[in-house]
Design a protein around this motif. Structure first.
Motif, PDB file in Angstrom:
ATOM      1  N   ASP A  23      -8.185  -0.719   8.619  1.00  0.00           N
ATOM      2  CA  ASP A  23      -9.112   0.279   8.094  1.00  0.00           C
ATOM      3  C   ASP A  23      -9.263   0.031   6.590  1.00  0.00           C
ATOM      4  O   ASP A  23      -8.274  -0.255   5.905  1.00  0.00           O
ATOM      5  N   ARG A  67       0.846  -1.180   0.000  1.00  0.00           N
ATOM      6  CA  ARG A  67       0.000   0.000   0.000  1.00  0.00           C
ATOM      7  C   ARG A  67       0.891   1.243   0.000  1.00  0.00           C
ATOM      8  O   ARG A  67       2.069   1.164   0.351  1.00  0.00           O
ATOM      9  N   PRO A  99     -12.280  -5.146   7.774  1.00  0.00           N
ATOM     10  CA  PRO A  99     -12.889  -4.017   7.077  1.00  0.00           C
ATOM     11  C   PRO A  99     -13.743  -4.488   5.900  1.00  0.00           C
ATOM     12  O   PRO A  99     -13.308  -5.315   5.110  1.00  0.00           O
ATOM     13  N   PHE A 104      -9.742   1.994   4.093  1.00  0.00           N
ATOM     14  CA  PHE A 104      -8.975   2.877   3.204  1.00  0.00           C
ATOM     15  C   PHE A 104      -7.507   2.475   3.207  1.00  0.00           C
ATOM     16  O   PHE A 104      -6.872   2.381   2.158  1.00  0.00           O
ATOM     17  N   GLU A 105      -6.956   2.223   4.392  1.00  0.00           N
ATOM     18  CA  GLU A 105      -5.551   1.842   4.491  1.00  0.00           C
ATOM     19  C   GLU A 105      -5.285   0.507   3.789  1.00  0.00           C
ATOM     20  O   GLU A 105      -4.201   0.271   3.274  1.00  0.00           O
ATOM     21  N   TYR A 106      -6.277  -0.361   3.775  1.00  0.00           N
ATOM     22  CA  TYR A 106      -6.120  -1.674   3.131  1.00  0.00           C
ATOM     23  C   TYR A 106      -6.366  -1.616   1.621  1.00  0.00           C
ATOM     24  O   TYR A 106      -6.237  -2.610   0.932  1.00  0.00           O
ATOM     25  N   GLY A 107      -6.789  -0.452   1.146  1.00  0.00           N
ATOM     26  CA  GLY A 107      -6.988  -0.323  -0.287  1.00  0.00           C
ATOM     27  C   GLY A 107      -8.360  -0.763  -0.765  1.00  0.00           C
ATOM     28  O   GLY A 107      -8.562  -1.004  -1.954  1.00  0.00           O
ATOM     29  N   LEU A 108      -9.323  -0.859   0.147  1.00  0.00           N
ATOM     30  CA  LEU A 108     -10.681  -1.224  -0.277  1.00  0.00           C
ATOM     31  C   LEU A 108     -11.399  -0.036  -0.901  1.00  0.00           C
ATOM     32  O   LEU A 108     -12.461  -0.190  -1.481  1.00  0.00           O
ATOM     33  N   PHE A 144      -3.657   0.763  11.424  1.00  0.00           N
ATOM     34  CA  PHE A 144      -3.815   0.533   9.981  1.00  0.00           C
ATOM     35  C   PHE A 144      -5.056  -0.293   9.633  1.00  0.00           C
ATOM     36  O   PHE A 144      -5.408  -0.403   8.455  1.00  0.00           O
ATOM     37  N   VAL A 203      -0.355  -5.704   2.606  1.00  0.00           N
ATOM     38  CA  VAL A 203      -1.638  -6.204   3.102  1.00  0.00           C
ATOM     39  C   VAL A 203      -2.121  -7.353   2.238  1.00  0.00           C
ATOM     40  O   VAL A 203      -2.076  -7.264   1.009  1.00  0.00           O
ATOM     41  N   SER A 207     -13.006 -19.082   6.515  1.00  0.00           N
ATOM     42  CA  SER A 207     -13.130 -17.629   6.542  1.00  0.00           C
ATOM     43  C   SER A 207     -11.761 -17.082   6.110  1.00  0.00           C
ATOM     44  O   SER A 207     -10.841 -17.856   5.831  1.00  0.00           O
ATOM     45  N   VAL A 208     -11.639 -15.775   6.012  1.00  0.00           N
ATOM     46  CA  VAL A 208     -10.319 -15.205   5.745  1.00  0.00           C
ATOM     47  C   VAL A 208     -10.038 -14.107   6.754  1.00  0.00           C
ATOM     48  O   VAL A 208     -10.954 -13.456   7.243  1.00  0.00           O
ATOM     49  N   TYR A 251      -7.318 -10.680   7.472  1.00  0.00           N
ATOM     50  CA  TYR A 251      -6.310  -9.819   6.857  1.00  0.00           C
ATOM     51  C   TYR A 251      -4.979 -10.028   7.565  1.00  0.00           C
ATOM     52  O   TYR A 251      -4.939 -10.180   8.795  1.00  0.00           O
ATOM     53  N   GLU A 276     -16.757  -5.307  -1.825  1.00  0.00           N
ATOM     54  CA  GLU A 276     -16.815  -6.760  -2.020  1.00  0.00           C
ATOM     55  C   GLU A 276     -17.635  -7.449  -0.933  1.00  0.00           C
ATOM     56  O   GLU A 276     -18.317  -8.433  -1.192  1.00  0.00           O
ATOM     57  N   ARG A 327       0.832   4.797  11.429  1.00  0.00           N
ATOM     58  CA  ARG A 327      -0.142   5.535  10.631  1.00  0.00           C
ATOM     59  C   ARG A 327       0.052   7.026  10.845  1.00  0.00           C
ATOM     60  O   ARG A 327       0.223   7.499  11.967  1.00  0.00           O
ATOM     61  N   ARG A 349     -15.145 -10.505   6.941  1.00  0.00           N
ATOM     62  CA  ARG A 349     -14.355 -10.379   8.165  1.00  0.00           C
ATOM     63  C   ARG A 349     -13.406  -9.217   8.002  1.00  0.00           C
ATOM     64  O   ARG A 349     -12.813  -9.051   6.939  1.00  0.00           O
ATOM     65  N   ILE A 404       2.957  -0.470   4.131  1.00  0.00           N
ATOM     66  CA  ILE A 404       2.600  -1.792   4.662  1.00  0.00           C
ATOM     67  C   ILE A 404       2.226  -2.713   3.505  1.00  0.00           C
ATOM     68  O   ILE A 404       1.841  -2.264   2.423  1.00  0.00           O
TER      69      ILE A 404
END
Lengths: 422, 422
Positions: free
Chosen positions: B379, A108, B401, B381-385, B377, A114, A409-410, A412, B405, A421, B399, A112
């Motif tokens: 979040d 990102r 953020p 937005f931070e994860y690129g969603l 982190f 992800v 399940s998944v 992060y 999807e 941050r 599960r 980080i």
């Protein structure tokens, strides 16, 4: 069977043991899980005589209770069924392990990295009816996907299920995994089911396998998520730009390859412009196979020996040699009929028209949508899932045939180097 | 507000309209959806004065009712908040459309081609508390993911929400989409919430956004799936092989960057062998920032001015400048503490040790698991969603953020050429 007097306490204890076992199972290696599956297969193989003795107790009790022939047949553990149970365990050992898979790993802008890691759901409760081989199948799928299992089989299969459970627990221990990872209820008290579906602290998801009545009852009362499979009211729509040969093959196969399965065709829709050609071609071969035809008024004008369909027919899963037929104006009318009457299981269009195929795929809201293919393909093995614990008619979590991935399940995962941050 | 006397009938009608609109929305093109989002943004932009007048009604009623300052602040639609609401709509228009994505398309030995297509869930119910900007955010995410929405905001924001809803519905119509695709309840009657969470025929999933009490109540009573976010009891574990500089940065950032967020650090775990070094380094800077330290007995031996932590501290989400600290023997004890006390939200290890990092990632059962990175982190937005409708602490369906999807399902698609099953 030992008498259990305090069902709530028994279930709470069993649930707590399942939760503890699930923690160990979540970090079991692929090798350990496969060793357990093969050890279970070996154990059942060397205890065939015991299985058949215990099964005989169930069969005799069933006959005394007056169970019908179909139910007694489903209950029976024949040598061939024991073979297939053992073979199923070895096949699941051979499937790739879904747990720990890491995917979508990306950097990102913050620096980080992800991604996501596949993990077990935790504890899965399975409630099923008479067939005792479900005990081994369901336990194996849950075990391979790193989940602990609580199984509640039909009371008529009690002795068979206990014998299979004993083999499963010996196999688990032999592989160094906790026997509590698979527990079969030691009671047939119905109150235990009530407990099982209302223990979110111990059971994460319930999978009922059985008739519609059972599944509706469980879904209504459960306090945990349910992966459910209700009706299979499947459609084939023969478009006026269909290849007539494909229309014939797919319709015949979808309806007559097997009558009692959930992916069997129940209602045939035919576009007006091709109705005469298609129905005159299909009626006799279907009737020769003993399929009763129930048609809309237009259908009855075209073919003989069909009876009039009622409104109820469009919402009925026959699970037998009956086919309802409706002539519709065009693709829009077909999609409208399907999205109104389908059980959102499996629906197929027969067409050579690119735009109509594309629209059907996008607009039909069912768990499997097909072009020029038999509805009978809607199946975990045919789709390459390797195995199937059921077919979900829900949209939430898992939809369509549910294999190992549906039991996971998944989470992060984030890798940094002291990143903070801003 | 108009008086609605028969709440059940009102909700049933509203649900039926949402279901109808969801069918249209499911096949809306990316262009149509983006046009609607931009039209809504334009509408809100040109109706700022109306929004502020309506918001003022809520603020005045709130002040009269004696709402506290924090609640009144959250309720207020300042020009900057309206800006950010409009900007949010345009950002969501700019995100890729998740709907219709086809993936995992493969040929099977039978000759059929099987894959999956991403589809909307259907109708999403959102129940939220005082912040009126949630109305636009939530509606936009649902719209982009092809879902119809039923929104029930806090009664104290009633006029603000109605004004935003009117703008949303004008924008939808301008883009040729049904206004019913986004409906905000025109009543503050609590009975409407009871209906909303028990209408599986009209609403497919409920997303509650608000305090823990609200979410627990809704989860308990709902008859449809709930995507829920309960506590965020997040941990940082400083391993004895941590880089001490990274340990300092990540701990300070995780705890003090913002106190009131769910991904803020609440309990710091420190390995015994590094406890003295780490705690002596961290205590003063944390206390200088006004963070109250609550420690285990060993912690109290090392640092001054800390108070004794009770058992309750390990299970508490402070959402404020308080940090509980526990010295643990090693990684096993840390994982054990986390899997016992964590709310399965976000947990981070600080270590340079490869094997321990890998074990922490695999064995900590939380929705976000991190190595050498700040818990802040966690979040969307931070994860690129691109956006986030919430953070799910469930394992089922979504599960961590939840972005676009998480608001979708997938169906199987099968392409054949007249293929039949053997």
């Amino acid at each position: 069977m030992t008498e259990i007097t305090d069902i709530a306490a028994y279930m709470a204890g069993l649930g707590a043991k399942a939760r503890t076992a699930s923690r160990r199972l979540a970090s079991a290696t692929t090798g350990e899980k496969n060793a357990a599956l093969n050890a279970i297969a070996d154990d059942l193989d060397s205890n065939r005589a015991v299985l058949m003795v215990e099964n005989k107790k169930d069969l005799e009790a069933g006959a005394t209770k007056g169970l019908d022939a179909a139910l007694l047949d489903r209950l029976e553990l024949t040598p061939a069924r024991i073979d297939s149970m053992i073979e199923g365990l070895r096949q699941i050992a051979g499937l790739p392990d879904p747990i720990g898979e890491i995917f979508d790993m990306n950097y990102r802008p913050s620096g980080i990295q992800v991604g996501r890691m596949r993990v077990p759901l935790g504890v899965i409760g399975i409630i099923y009816e008479s067939r005792p081989n479900v005990t081994a199948d369901a336990a194996a799928l849950c075990l391979k996907s790193g989940n602990a299992t609580v199984l509640r089989g039909g009371s008529e299969a009690f002795h068979s299920n206990q014998a299979i459970a004993a083999g499963i627990q010996r196999g688990l221990e032999q592989a160094g995994l906790p026997a509590d990872a698979v527990q079969v209820l030691a009671t047939t008290d119905r109150a235990a089911v009530g407990c099982m579906i209302t223990m979110p602290e111990s059971i994460d998801v319930i999978i009922p396998r059985g008739g519609k009545g059972l599944i509706e009852r469980i879904s209504r009362d459960a306090r945990v998520p349910v992966i459910k499979h209700l009706d299979g009211i499947c459609h084939v729509y023969i478009d006026d730009q269909a290849d007539i040969g494909k229309a014939f093959d797919v319709t015949m196969n979808s309806k007559t390859q097997r009558y009692g399965t959930c992916n069997t065709l129940e209602t045939l829709l035919v576009a007006e412009d091709i109705a005469e050609e298609a129905l005159l071609m299909l009626a006799a071969p279907l009737q020769e196979k003993g399929v009763e035809l129930r048609g809309c008024p237009r259908t009855l004008e075209i073919i003989d020996n069909a009876i009039a369909a009622t409104e109820e027919d469009w919402d009925t899963e026959y699970l037998g040699p009956i086919l309802s037929i409706r002539v519709v104006q065009d693709l829009d009318a077909a999609i409208d009929h399907i999205n109104t009457h389908s059980s959102q299981h499996t629906d197929s269009i027969i067409t050579e028209n690119y735009t109509r195929a594309r629209r059907f795929l996008a607009e039909v809201d069912s768990s499997s949508v097909m072009v020029n293919a038999s509805t009978r393909f809607a199946d975990g093995f045919e789709y390459g899932l390797g195995a199937e614990i059921g077919i979900s008619t829900d949209k939430f979590h898992a939809r369509g045939p549910v294999g190992l991935e549906g039991l996971t399940s998944v989470k992060y995962i984030v890798l940094g180097d002291g990143h903070i941050r801003q």
